[in-house]
Every structure is written in C-alpha cells, then in structure tokens.
Design a protein around this motif. Structure first.
Motif, PDB file in Angstrom:
ATOM      1  N   HIS A  68      63.831 -41.058 151.613  1.00 43.83           N
ATOM      2  CA  HIS A  68      63.890 -42.522 151.556  1.00 43.83           C
ATOM      3  C   HIS A  68      62.536 -43.084 151.105  1.00 43.83           C
ATOM      4  O   HIS A  68      61.918 -42.581 150.191  1.00 43.83           O
ATOM      5  N   THR A  69      62.067 -44.110 151.794  1.00 45.64           N
ATOM      6  CA  THR A  69      60.771 -44.700 151.431  1.00 45.64           C
ATOM      7  C   THR A  69      59.689 -44.282 152.413  1.00 45.64           C
ATOM      8  O   THR A  69      58.594 -44.825 152.405  1.00 45.64           O
ATOM      9  N   SER A  70      59.993 -43.327 153.268  1.00 41.82           N
ATOM     10  CA  SER A  70      59.036 -42.904 154.287  1.00 41.82           C
ATOM     11  C   SER A  70      57.819 -42.251 153.654  1.00 41.82           C
ATOM     12  O   SER A  70      57.908 -41.545 152.653  1.00 41.82           O
ATOM     13  N   ALA A  71      56.676 -42.497 154.256  1.00 39.58           N
ATOM     14  CA  ALA A  71      55.443 -41.863 153.783  1.00 39.58           C
ATOM     15  C   ALA A  71      55.325 -40.450 154.320  1.00 39.58           C
ATOM     16  O   ALA A  71      54.512 -39.661 153.842  1.00 39.58           O
ATOM     17  N   GLY A  72      56.168 -40.101 155.307  1.00 41.71           N
ATOM     18  CA  GLY A  72      56.112 -38.771 155.879  1.00 41.71           C
ATOM     19  C   GLY A  72      56.862 -37.747 155.043  1.00 41.71           C
ATOM     20  O   GLY A  72      57.644 -38.079 154.152  1.00 41.71           O
ATOM     21  N   ARG A  73      56.601 -36.478 155.336  1.00 38.65           N
ATOM     22  CA  ARG A  73      57.266 -35.396 154.621  1.00 38.65           C
ATOM     23  C   ARG A  73      58.174 -34.618 155.561  1.00 38.65           C
ATOM     24  O   ARG A  73      57.924 -34.542 156.760  1.00 38.65           O
ATOM     25  N   VAL A  74      59.202 -34.029 154.958  1.00 37.67           N
ATOM     26  CA  VAL A  74      60.077 -33.102 155.670  1.00 37.67           C
ATOM     27  C   VAL A  74      60.210 -31.853 154.813  1.00 37.67           C
ATOM     28  O   VAL A  74      60.097 -31.924 153.587  1.00 37.67           O
ATOM     29  N   PRO A  75      60.430 -30.701 155.426  1.00 40.87           N
ATOM     30  CA  PRO A  75      60.650 -29.490 154.624  1.00 40.87           C
ATOM     31  C   PRO A  75      61.974 -29.587 153.883  1.00 40.87           C
ATOM     32  O   PRO A  75      62.966 -30.075 154.425  1.00 40.87           O
ATOM     33  N   THR A  76      62.003 -29.133 152.659  1.00 41.93           N
ATOM     34  CA  THR A  76      63.255 -29.051 151.897  1.00 41.93           C
ATOM     35  C   THR A  76      64.056 -27.849 152.398  1.00 41.93           C
ATOM     36  O   THR A  76      63.558 -27.028 153.176  1.00 41.93           O
ATOM     37  N   ASP A  77      65.282 -27.737 151.940  1.00 34.66           N
ATOM     38  CA  ASP A  77      66.084 -26.554 152.291  1.00 34.66           C
ATOM     39  C   ASP A  77      65.369 -25.289 151.825  1.00 34.66           C
ATOM     40  O   ASP A  77      65.357 -24.269 152.531  1.00 34.66           O
ATOM     41  N   PHE A  78      64.781 -25.352 150.632  1.00 33.00           N
ATOM     42  CA  PHE A  78      64.047 -24.196 150.128  1.00 33.00           C
ATOM     43  C   PHE A  78      62.829 -23.905 151.003  1.00 33.00           C
ATOM     44  O   PHE A  78      62.518 -22.754 151.299  1.00 33.00           O
ATOM     45  N   GLY A  79      62.155 -24.985 151.437  1.00 32.17           N
ATOM     46  CA  GLY A  79      60.998 -24.797 152.310  1.00 32.17           C
ATOM     47  C   GLY A  79      61.379 -24.165 153.636  1.00 32.17           C
ATOM     48  O   GLY A  79      60.698 -23.267 154.141  1.00 32.17           O
ATOM     49  N   LEU A  80      62.503 -24.620 154.217  1.00 32.11           N
ATOM     50  CA  LEU A  80      62.965 -24.029 155.476  1.00 32.11           C
ATOM     51  C   LEU A  80      63.337 -22.564 155.292  1.00 32.11           C
ATOM     52  O   LEU A  80      63.072 -21.727 156.159  1.00 32.11           O
ATOM     53  N   ARG A  81      63.971 -22.239 154.153  1.00 30.86           N
ATOM     54  CA  ARG A  81      64.304 -20.833 153.884  1.00 30.86           C
ATOM     55  C   ARG A  81      63.037 -20.000 153.799  1.00 30.86           C
ATOM     56  O   ARG A  81      62.979 -18.895 154.342  1.00 30.86           O
ATOM     57  N   LEU A  82      62.024 -20.517 153.128  1.00 27.84           N
ATOM     58  CA  LEU A  82      60.760 -19.792 153.018  1.00 27.84           C
ATOM     59  C   LEU A  82      60.142 -19.586 154.395  1.00 27.84           C
ATOM     60  O   LEU A  82      59.640 -18.500 154.715  1.00 27.84           O
ATOM     61  N   PHE A  83      60.213 -20.617 155.230  1.00 24.40           N
ATOM     62  CA  PHE A  83      59.663 -20.521 156.586  1.00 24.40           C
ATOM     63  C   PHE A  83      60.415 -19.495 157.412  1.00 24.40           C
ATOM     64  O   PHE A  83      59.809 -18.637 158.066  1.00 24.40           O
ATOM     65  N   VAL A  84      61.751 -19.572 157.382  1.00 26.29           N
ATOM     66  CA  VAL A  84      62.570 -18.655 158.186  1.00 26.29           C
ATOM     67  C   VAL A  84      62.362 -17.210 157.757  1.00 26.29           C
ATOM     68  O   VAL A  84      62.230 -16.306 158.586  1.00 26.29           O
ATOM     69  N   ASP A  85      62.328 -16.972 156.458  1.00 26.27           N
ATOM     70  CA  ASP A  85      62.233 -15.594 155.955  1.00 26.27           C
ATOM     71  C   ASP A  85      60.822 -15.032 155.993  1.00 26.27           C
ATOM     72  O   ASP A  85      60.647 -13.821 156.161  1.00 26.27           O
ATOM     73  N   GLY A  86      59.817 -15.910 155.848  1.00 26.46           N
ATOM     74  CA  GLY A  86      58.473 -15.381 155.691  1.00 26.46           C
ATOM     75  C   GLY A  86      57.460 -15.729 156.760  1.00 26.46           C
ATOM     76  O   GLY A  86      56.400 -15.087 156.853  1.00 26.46           O
ATOM     77  N   MET A  87      57.752 -16.739 157.599  1.00 30.69           N
ATOM     78  CA  MET A  87      56.740 -17.188 158.557  1.00 30.69           C
ATOM     79  C   MET A  87      57.230 -17.212 159.999  1.00 30.69           C
ATOM     80  O   MET A  87      56.425 -17.136 160.926  1.00 30.69           O
ATOM     81  N   MET A  88      58.532 -17.348 160.187  1.00 27.93           N
ATOM     82  CA  MET A  88      59.065 -17.471 161.543  1.00 27.93           C
ATOM     83  C   MET A  88      58.858 -16.192 162.335  1.00 27.93           C
ATOM     84  O   MET A  88      59.051 -15.091 161.808  1.00 27.93           O
ATOM     85  N   GLN A  89      58.465 -16.346 163.562  1.00 28.83           N
ATOM     86  CA  GLN A  89      58.274 -15.197 164.442  1.00 28.83           C
ATOM     87  C   GLN A  89      59.346 -15.238 165.533  1.00 28.83           C
ATOM     88  O   GLN A  89      59.198 -15.901 166.544  1.00 28.83           O
ATOM     89  N   ALA A  90      60.435 -14.530 165.284  1.00 31.30           N
ATOM     90  CA  ALA A  90      61.538 -14.467 166.241  1.00 31.30           C
ATOM     91  C   ALA A  90      61.454 -13.157 167.012  1.00 31.30           C
ATOM     92  O   ALA A  90      61.153 -12.113 166.444  1.00 31.30           O
ATOM     93  N   SER A  91      61.688 -13.226 168.295  1.00 28.09           N
ATOM     94  CA  SER A  91      61.657 -12.012 169.122  1.00 28.09           C
ATOM     95  C   SER A  91      62.984 -11.902 169.854  1.00 28.09           C
ATOM     96  O   SER A  91      64.019 -12.330 169.351  1.00 28.09           O
ATOM     97  N   GLU A  92      62.964 -11.319 171.040  1.00 29.84           N
ATOM     98  CA  GLU A  92      64.177 -11.226 171.846  1.00 29.84           C
ATOM     99  C   GLU A  92      64.452 -12.574 172.519  1.00 29.84           C
ATOM    100  O   GLU A  92      63.550 -13.385 172.703  1.00 29.84           O
ATOM    101  N   ALA A  93      65.698 -12.808 172.850  1.00 28.39           N
ATOM    102  CA  ALA A  93      66.039 -14.002 173.625  1.00 28.39           C
ATOM    103  C   ALA A  93      65.287 -13.952 174.947  1.00 28.39           C
ATOM    104  O   ALA A  93      65.023 -12.882 175.498  1.00 28.39           O
ATOM    105  N   GLY A  94      64.929 -15.123 175.459  1.00 30.26           N
ATOM    106  CA  GLY A  94      64.190 -15.188 176.712  1.00 30.26           C
ATOM    107  C   GLY A  94      65.005 -14.664 177.882  1.00 30.26           C
ATOM    108  O   GLY A  94      66.233 -14.601 177.833  1.00 30.26           O
ATOM    109  N   ALA A  95      64.308 -14.315 178.956  1.00 29.56           N
ATOM    110  CA  ALA A  95      64.967 -13.738 180.130  1.00 29.56           C
ATOM    111  C   ALA A  95      66.011 -14.691 180.711  1.00 29.56           C
ATOM    112  O   ALA A  95      67.123 -14.274 181.076  1.00 29.56           O
ATOM    113  N   GLU A  96      65.679 -15.978 180.800  1.00 28.23           N
ATOM    114  CA  GLU A  96      66.629 -16.947 181.361  1.00 28.23           C
ATOM    115  C   GLU A  96      67.856 -17.094 180.462  1.00 28.23           C
ATOM    116  O   GLU A  96      68.988 -17.216 180.953  1.00 28.23           O
ATOM    117  N   GLU A  97      67.623 -17.079 179.153  1.00 25.40           N
ATOM    118  CA  GLU A  97      68.742 -17.211 178.222  1.00 25.40           C
ATOM    119  C   GLU A  97      69.638 -15.981 178.273  1.00 25.40           C
ATOM    120  O   GLU A  97      70.872 -16.090 178.249  1.00 25.40           O
TER     121      GLU A  97
END
Length: 350
Positions: A68-97
């Motif tokens: 829109h006209t917002s001055a802020g930024r959001v990740p694009t779908d491509f950016g989120l894919r890059l984050f998920v595949d290359g930067m996200m650190q996922a481990s095991e589900a937590g003990a409570e979960e």
C-alpha cells in the motif's frame, strides 16, 4: 517464482537486516519501518542511514516489499522462502508442545478417525492457525477386471474389488479396438495385477510398459492404462478432509484485510483443490511448505501451508496433516510441531 539472490550472495549486514525484518514481521504482522529497525541499531551494528540503504537494496532485489502506501517493509513470498530455506533455525518441538500432542492423540481405544480429528484440534490450538488432515483413502484391492464395448470407441471398464464391490467406468478411445484386444486387456489386468491396490497396480503397469515387459500390443496397453487411470482417479476422490480452527484466521491483524481472510476461508471450502495441495506432500513423502503465491490455491489470500505425510500399516504413506495460516507464520515453531504430529500419528495408527 521471482528470481533473486541466494543467502550466500547477501552481505553480512544485508542478512542481519533481512533477518530482523522477517522476525519483526512474523511477530507483529505489520510492516517494519526503518525507525523500528533503528532501535535495533546497536545489535545490528549499523547506523540509521546504513539500515535505510540496506532496506532499499533488499527491496530492489525482491526480498522485501512496501504494501500500500506504508513506509514499512514486509518480506515478499520469495523473501520468506529464502528465509525458511536458508536462515530459519528449526529444531524439535518443545517439551510442552510434544506433551500436548501426545496427550491429545494417545487416549486408549480411540478410533483412527477420532485420532485424526483430535490431531487437527491439537494442532489448531497450539499453532493458532487452521489445521487440516487428509484421512487415509480406502484403497481397494483388484480381484478381476474386464472390458466390454459399448461402441467401437466407447468401452465399459469393469472392476471387481476384493471386497466384492463392482465399479464401472466408461473409457473413451480415439480409435476402435477389436474384441480380442478387450479380452486380452481384461486377462492381462486380472493375471498380472490381481491382489494389488490400484495405486500399486498403476505403478507396476507403468514400470512394465516403460521396460517393455508388458507382452501386449499398443492398443491393449493403452486400454489397460486408461482403465487403471479411470479407477485410480475415482479412488483419489475418496479421500476425506478434516478442517479445524478457521476462527483462528480472524485475528486482530486480519481485521485490516478482511478480503484476504474471506478469500482464504473460501479456499478452505474448496475441498477438492485443498486435497490436491496436500497430495503434493503425500507424493513427495516429505514435509512441504507452500508460501503465498507458490501455490495457486492460496495465491490470492496470501496464505501458507505447512504439511507433513503420516504412515499407516507397513510404513505406507496414507495421509497428510498440516496447518494453514497467513504467510507471517512462525515457521521455526510450527514446522517442528507439524512434523512431530505426523510422526505421532504414524506411530499410533501404523
């Protein structure tokens, strides 16, 4: 999908700013402005001017966008894919979960359908998203097959399953086949594929044709393939979809974009298309993450799907469980939960 840089092609400071934008966006669901990032200037080790310059560069290469006209930024779908595949650190589900998933699914003497229904309830509650599960197909086993001509190019394919049920399908051909070819096709299917599920029969048939081990002529081969395909597609329609937690999609952030939410709820009502999405994970036999426009079904609603297959008897993949929500999902937290739920289902119903 938009092409762009890989993680290794980003500078250290670009990676740091990009990670901060994605994490802030996932936490708040709102565009991230340079002023917000400036408050993190010390941890980023950058001046406000440098942050603005990096944001501009990240937007230029397609990793960030300005809605829109917002001055802020959001990740694009491509950016989120890059984050998920290359930067996200996922481990095991937590003990409570893990404990919540086990408690929700492991009650004694619970029918399979009830376990699967509970899986969606538990996942929806833990993830604050809509949860879905594809219930195992009732896979029929072939006992006998035959073909009867209704006209020179219109053939009735008749399947008898091991439970005694009879299914008829009409197969349209581009050319006439002889009565001998009809008999040969039925005899071949019965002799070679009896005792197999339709999925296994289709795989075996394809293999025998590709390796030229199917000792039948081209016309008979085509008739057999079309007959199996017509029955197999019918079996796919037998899959059942359970959806829970649609109300979670109506969160505070969604109020500003009700059209997107309406679109997503309509997508969830399209059970046939939803099953096709989940079937990608079943066929891949692995966790699948669809982000926004990567999947045609959810391209308009800007939603993501995290889905993992689960197994039944003898390790056979029989269904898929997953969650659906906005693209700003907390992937690092939800991916392990979906994975653990799928593994728990495999253990309980296998």
């Amino acid at each position: 999908m938009t092409s762009g840089p890989t993680i290794s092609e980003l500078s250290d400071r670009a990676r740091a700013v990009f990670r901060q934008v994605v994490e802030e966006y996932i936490a708040s669901g709102t565009p991230v402005g340079s002023k917000t990032l400036a408050t993190r200037a010390d941890s980023l080790g950058l001046s406000s001017a440098s942050i603005r310059s990096v944001l501009h560069d990240l937007e230029r290469v397609g990793l960030l966008g300005s809605p829109h006209t917002s001055a802020g930024r959001v990740p694009t779908d491509f950016g989120l894919r890059l984050f998920v595949d290359g930067m996200m650190q996922a481990s095991e589900a937590g003990a409570e979960e893990r404990a919540a998933i086990e408690a929700g699914l492991s009650a004694p003497d619970r029918a399979v359908e009830d376990v699967l229904s509970r899986a969606t309830a538990v996942l929806s509650g833990l993830s604050s998203c809509a949860a879905v599960v594809m219930v195992p197909r009732t896979e029929r086993v072939l006992r006998q097959a035959s073909f009867t001509a209704l006209s020179p190019t219109r053939i009735l394919a008749i399947l008898v399953a091991d439970d005694g049920t009879v299914e008829n399908r009409i197969v349209e051909l581009e050319y006439p086949v002889s009565p001998a070819a009809l008999i040969e096709a039925g005899n071949y299917l019965t002799a070679r594929l009896a005792g197999s599920t339709l999925a296994d029969a289709s795989t075996l048939l394809k293999l025998e044709i590709e390796t030229e081990r199917a000792l039948i002529d081209a016309a008979t081969r085509d008739l057999v393939a079309r007959g199996i395909a017509s029955w197999s597609s019918d079996d796919a329609d037998r899959a059942v979809l359970i959806v829970r937690g649609q109300s979670h999609l109506l969160d505070d952030a969604a109020e500003a974009d009700l059209q997107r939410v309406r679109s997503l709820l309509a997508d969830l009502d399209d059970k046939v298309e939803m099953l096709r999405v989940l079937d990608d994970a079943r066929e891949a036999r692995a966790m699948k993450i669809f982000i926004g426009s990567e999947n045609k079904l959810f391209s308009l609603s800007g939603s993501s799907v995290i889905a993992a297959p689960y197994s039944g008897a003898e390790g056979r993949i029989v269904g898929v469980v997953g969650v659906i929500g906005p693209t700003r999902l907390n992937y690092a937290r939800i991916v392990p939960m979906v994975d653990y739920t799928a593994r728990t289902l495999s253990r309980l119903i296998g």
